[in-house]
Design an enzyme around this catalytic site. Structure first.
Site, mmCIF file in Angstrom:
data_model
loop_
_atom_site.group_PDB
_atom_site.id
_atom_site.type_symbol
_atom_site.label_atom_id
_atom_site.label_comp_id
_atom_site.label_asym_id
_atom_site.label_seq_id
_atom_site.Cartn_x
_atom_site.Cartn_y
_atom_site.Cartn_z
ATOM 1 N N GLN A 149 -74.236 -24.024 -43.915
ATOM 2 C CA GLN A 149 -74.759 -25.180 -44.648
ATOM 3 C C GLN A 149 -75.973 -25.727 -43.897
ATOM 4 O OE1 GLN A 149 -72.877 -29.195 -44.712
ATOM 5 N NE2 GLN A 149 -72.852 -28.952 -46.937
ATOM 6 N N TYR A 188 -78.139 -37.357 -47.675
ATOM 7 C CA TYR A 188 -79.103 -36.835 -46.710
ATOM 8 C C TYR A 188 -80.426 -36.510 -47.416
ATOM 9 C CZ TYR A 188 -75.026 -36.930 -43.715
ATOM 10 O OH TYR A 188 -73.929 -37.345 -43.001
ATOM 11 N N GLY A 241 -61.028 -30.258 -46.932
ATOM 12 C CA GLY A 241 -61.644 -30.698 -45.688
ATOM 13 C C GLY A 241 -60.575 -31.120 -44.695
#
Ligand code: FMN
Length: 354
Positions: free
Chosen positions: A98, A178, A308
């Site tokens: 990523q 982001y 996650g």
């Protein structure tokens, strides 16, 4: 209807099952941002997943917003990542990296005194996550047109290094507030050039980087990470369905391998409206439970499911899901701490001898 433990074609590669390790920042790479042997062990433990998406990995030293997160701009980093890739491949799992630029979600103390950069000079509310003592975010500096092209070139270099490292592909981190997300969503982008204003303009950087990745890798090895719910890091969009709908349509036209969305649990999830626009593999994430994950696959709401927190605490998650075994709970104190504790020392399920 698909079983969790059944193979799935993802672009140009096949994954052995439909369980995906979500990208998880664990901040254990040291100041040099170079992966190490402890990280090899962590990923190896979780290579029961069909697909591993690495923790967010910065494309340059100035793309960072947290200490000790890994990078991938140099040959040395590529060689270090290659150890992880090899360990994962040895177990028949696939792994994509990523790639990340945090934009305004940083601080001069993490950038050798530089002001963080963003589409527009809009200060995020809140404090920088892991800095101590706590400090508020500062007002970022708006990137020039030329600087945007330099950042695209940095993404390209990172994608090339990812190839050298032996990854199966790359995932663009376009989520969670982001840099790419800051360009995409209207609240953080008030530019009046071709990178701001209309949806087409706000999506331009995302698609430009995707096109660069396609040049390096071919479309069948490129994925994109989206968070249409837009609640991270003071984000927001005037019309999320129109914005994300356009992005998904454009990604579909480019035939990329997969889209990963973090928003499944939202009441007003856009997923049902977005997924029909995309013919590649769809990966659902967020607050999934063993039952909800299986249901999503059974009902074909997604092609694969991603965990996650549960994967942090349960290295043998595939086996636990398959056999309805109880799950370990995560220790929140050690999410971003140093060392093996709360990282590689979570137990696998022990069968009790009769
Ligand atoms: C410790 C931690 C680190 C994370 N780091 C990243 C990251 O690097 N990149 C990313 O896209 N998402 C990151 N996330 C979000 C997760 O990938 C995932 O979307 C989130 O945990 C929701 O899934 P879950 O409910 O199964 O935990 C992180 C989450 C946690 C808890």
């Amino acid at each position: 209807m698909a079983e969790l433990n059944s193979a799935l074609q993802v672009g140009d590669f096949t994954i052995k099952n439909r369980l995906v390790l979500a990208p998880l920042t664990r901040a254990r790479s040291g100041a040099e941002r170079i992966p190490n042997d402890l990280m090899v062990e962590y990923y190896q433990q979780r290579a029961n997943a069909g697909l591993i998406i690495t923790e967010a990995t910065v494309i340059s030293p100035k793309a960072a917003g947290y200490a000790n997160t890994p990078g991938l701009w140099s040959q040395e980093q590529a060689q270090a990542w290659n150890k992880i890739v090899k360990a994962v491949h040895a177990q028949g799992s696939k792994i994509v990296v990523q790639l990340w630029h945090v934009g305004r979600i940083s601080h001069p103390d993490l950038l050798d005194g530089d002001i963080p950069v963003a589409p527009s000079a809009i200060q995020p509310a809140g404090e920088v996550s892991l800095l101590r003592p706590k400090r508020p975010f500062v007002t970022p500096r708006a990137l020039s047109h030329e600087e945007i092209q330099e950042i695209v070139a940095q993404y390209k270099n990172a994608a090339e290094q990812a190839k050298a490292a032996g990854f199966d592909g790359v995932e663009l981190h376009a989520a969670n507030g982001y840099l790419i997300d800051q360009f995409l969503q209207s609240k953080t982008n008030i530019r009046d050039d071709e990178y701001g204003g209309s949806i087409e303009n706000r999506a331009r950087l995302l698609l430009q980087v995707v096109d660069t990745f396609i040049e390096v890798w071919g479309a069948g090895r490129v994925g994109v990470h989206l968070a249409p719910r837009a609640d991270s890091h003071d984000m927001g969009d005037d019309n999320p369905l129109a914005t994300f709908g356009y992005v998904v349509e454009q990604l579909d036209q480019r035939n990329i391998a997969f889209i990963f969305t973090r928003e499944y649990a939202a009441e007003d999830s856009l997923q049902p409206k977005l997924r029909p626009k995309f013919k590649g593999a769809w990966i659902a994430n967020e607050k999934l439970t063993p039952d909800s994950a299986k249901k999503i696959l059974e009902e074909n709401q997604s092609d694969a499911v991603s965990f996650g927190l549960a994967y942090i605490a349960n290295p043998d998650l595939l086996e636990r899901l398959e056999h309805d075994l109880p799950l370990n709970q995560v220790n929140f104190q050690t999410l971003y701490a140093d060392g093996a504790e709360g990282y590689t020392d979570y137990s696998v399920f022990e069968k009790l001898e009769a």
